[in-house]
Design a protein around this motif. Sequence first.
Motif, short mmCIF file in Angstrom:
data_model
loop_
_atom_site.label_atom_id
_atom_site.label_comp_id
_atom_site.label_asym_id
_atom_site.label_seq_id
_atom_site.Cartn_x
_atom_site.Cartn_y
_atom_site.Cartn_z
N ALA A 40 9.43 -37.20 122.03
CA ALA A 40 10.27 -36.05 121.67
C ALA A 40 11.75 -36.36 121.86
CB ALA A 40 9.88 -34.84 122.51
N THR A 41 12.07 -37.05 122.93
CA THR A 41 13.47 -37.40 123.22
C THR A 41 14.02 -38.42 122.22
OG1 THR A 41 13.17 -37.00 125.59
CG2 THR A 41 15.01 -38.41 124.95
N GLN A 42 13.22 -39.41 121.90
CA GLN A 42 13.70 -40.52 121.09
C GLN A 42 13.80 -40.21 119.60
OE1 GLN A 42 10.94 -43.62 122.20
NE2 GLN A 42 11.82 -43.86 124.26
N TYR A 43 13.00 -39.26 119.11
CA TYR A 43 12.96 -39.03 117.67
C TYR A 43 13.27 -37.60 117.26
CZ TYR A 43 11.09 -43.68 117.69
OH TYR A 43 10.95 -45.03 117.89
N GLY A 44 13.73 -36.79 118.22
CA GLY A 44 14.07 -35.41 117.88
C GLY A 44 15.20 -35.30 116.87
N LYS A 45 16.19 -36.17 116.98
CA LYS A 45 17.32 -36.12 116.04
C LYS A 45 16.91 -36.46 114.61
CE LYS A 45 20.59 -35.12 119.04
NZ LYS A 45 21.18 -33.77 119.09
N GLN A 46 15.74 -37.05 114.48
CA GLN A 46 15.21 -37.35 113.14
C GLN A 46 14.18 -36.30 112.71
OE1 GLN A 46 14.70 -41.38 114.85
NE2 GLN A 46 15.10 -42.12 112.78
N ASN A 47 14.27 -35.15 113.35
CA ASN A 47 13.47 -33.98 112.99
C ASN A 47 11.97 -34.19 113.23
OD1 ASN A 47 13.35 -31.27 112.19
ND2 ASN A 47 12.86 -31.83 110.08
N ILE A 48 11.66 -34.98 114.26
CA ILE A 48 10.26 -35.17 114.65
C ILE A 48 10.06 -34.49 116.00
CG2 ILE A 48 8.53 -36.85 115.37
CD1 ILE A 48 9.78 -38.76 113.29
N ARG A 49 9.13 -33.57 116.02
CA ARG A 49 8.77 -32.90 117.27
C ARG A 49 7.49 -33.51 117.81
NH1 ARG A 49 7.00 -28.21 117.00
NH2 ARG A 49 6.52 -28.08 114.77
N GLU A 108 6.48 -22.40 112.97
CA GLU A 108 6.59 -21.33 113.97
C GLU A 108 7.05 -21.88 115.32
OE1 GLU A 108 2.81 -19.43 114.06
OE2 GLU A 108 2.87 -18.90 111.93
N SER A 109 6.82 -23.16 115.54
CA SER A 109 7.21 -23.78 116.81
C SER A 109 8.36 -24.77 116.62
CB SER A 109 6.01 -24.51 117.42
OG SER A 109 5.54 -25.53 116.55
N LYS A 110 9.21 -24.53 115.63
CA LYS A 110 10.22 -25.52 115.24
C LYS A 110 11.27 -25.80 116.31
CE LYS A 110 13.28 -22.25 112.80
NZ LYS A 110 14.48 -22.49 113.62
N PHE A 111 11.35 -24.94 117.35
CA PHE A 111 12.31 -25.19 118.43
C PHE A 111 11.61 -25.56 119.73
CE2 PHE A 111 16.18 -23.85 121.01
CZ PHE A 111 16.99 -24.85 120.50
N ILE A 112 10.37 -26.04 119.61
CA ILE A 112 9.59 -26.47 120.78
C ILE A 112 9.29 -27.94 120.64
CG2 ILE A 112 7.44 -26.20 122.07
CD1 ILE A 112 7.29 -23.34 121.02
N THR A 113 9.68 -28.73 121.61
CA THR A 113 9.36 -30.15 121.61
C THR A 113 9.35 -30.68 123.04
OG1 THR A 113 9.79 -32.26 120.48
CG2 THR A 113 11.71 -31.09 121.38
N GLY A 114 8.53 -31.70 123.26
CA GLY A 114 8.42 -32.31 124.58
C GLY A 114 7.59 -31.53 125.56
#
Length: 266
Positions: free
Chosen positions: A173-182, A234-240
């Motif tokens: 989640a940390t490494q690929y979040g900026k590439q829109n991967i959750r 629906e969970s687009k702001f949830i990661t990690g």
Amino acid sequence: MERVQGKVAIITGGASGIGLATAQTLAKEGAKVVIADFNQKGAEAAAQEIVNQGGEAIGVFLDASKLESIKETVDKTVETYGTINILFNNVGLTNLKKDLDVVNLDLEEWDHLVNVNLRSVLAGCKYAIPHMVKAGGGAIINTASMAGFASDIIRTAYGTTKAAVVHLTKYVATQYGKQNIRCNGVAPGLILTPAAKNNLSPELLDTFMKYNALPYHGEPEDIANTVLFLASDESKFITGQTIQVEGGHYLANPTVPDFVAMSKNQ
């Protein structure tokens, strides 16, 4: 309906139990599903059932202990559907006869569980993420376990590998979040899969029920619906995060109800 419409999803360990329920759920919500399992006939039968119901699916062979097999699953998915949007890393093994306490566990079994339960998750991410990046993003969901949060007197390797899956989820989640991967995880408690129903005695199920906060056991669909949520926008702001789906089994100090019962009997 159509919460993952047009998305391409890989479900590992998808021929039965939680994986099968998830494949069916994602397909009903519009996903094109690749069911990957060591039981190839079971995977193909599950895929055919989805097709018979108007969905899109294929079944493929997967040996999660082999890196080349994981890569072949990813390649077959892209070859068939053009991309990957959702990856559900669901394969996992446990062995109550060999995975014991630290002194007595079988070290070869330790290596085997690390390979299947942990390295396969890493490999699935490694091979799928480049395709997700090309597609503009994606959602990865990893199956952890409550054994990754609470220790036990046996299953040392299983619990340790599942704890590692929880932390690996954060790294992805940390490494690929900026590439829109959750990347998120789901940690089941006792789930009444066909295997659980066939192998757990009524007495053991009653023991689990005693310590659940809720008055019922979990079903494969409970995990499938959680995965659907994490795979959808629906969970687009949830990661990690790793969501614990366990009926409140681990919420309370387990000794207190016994103390209260003892006091009433005195």
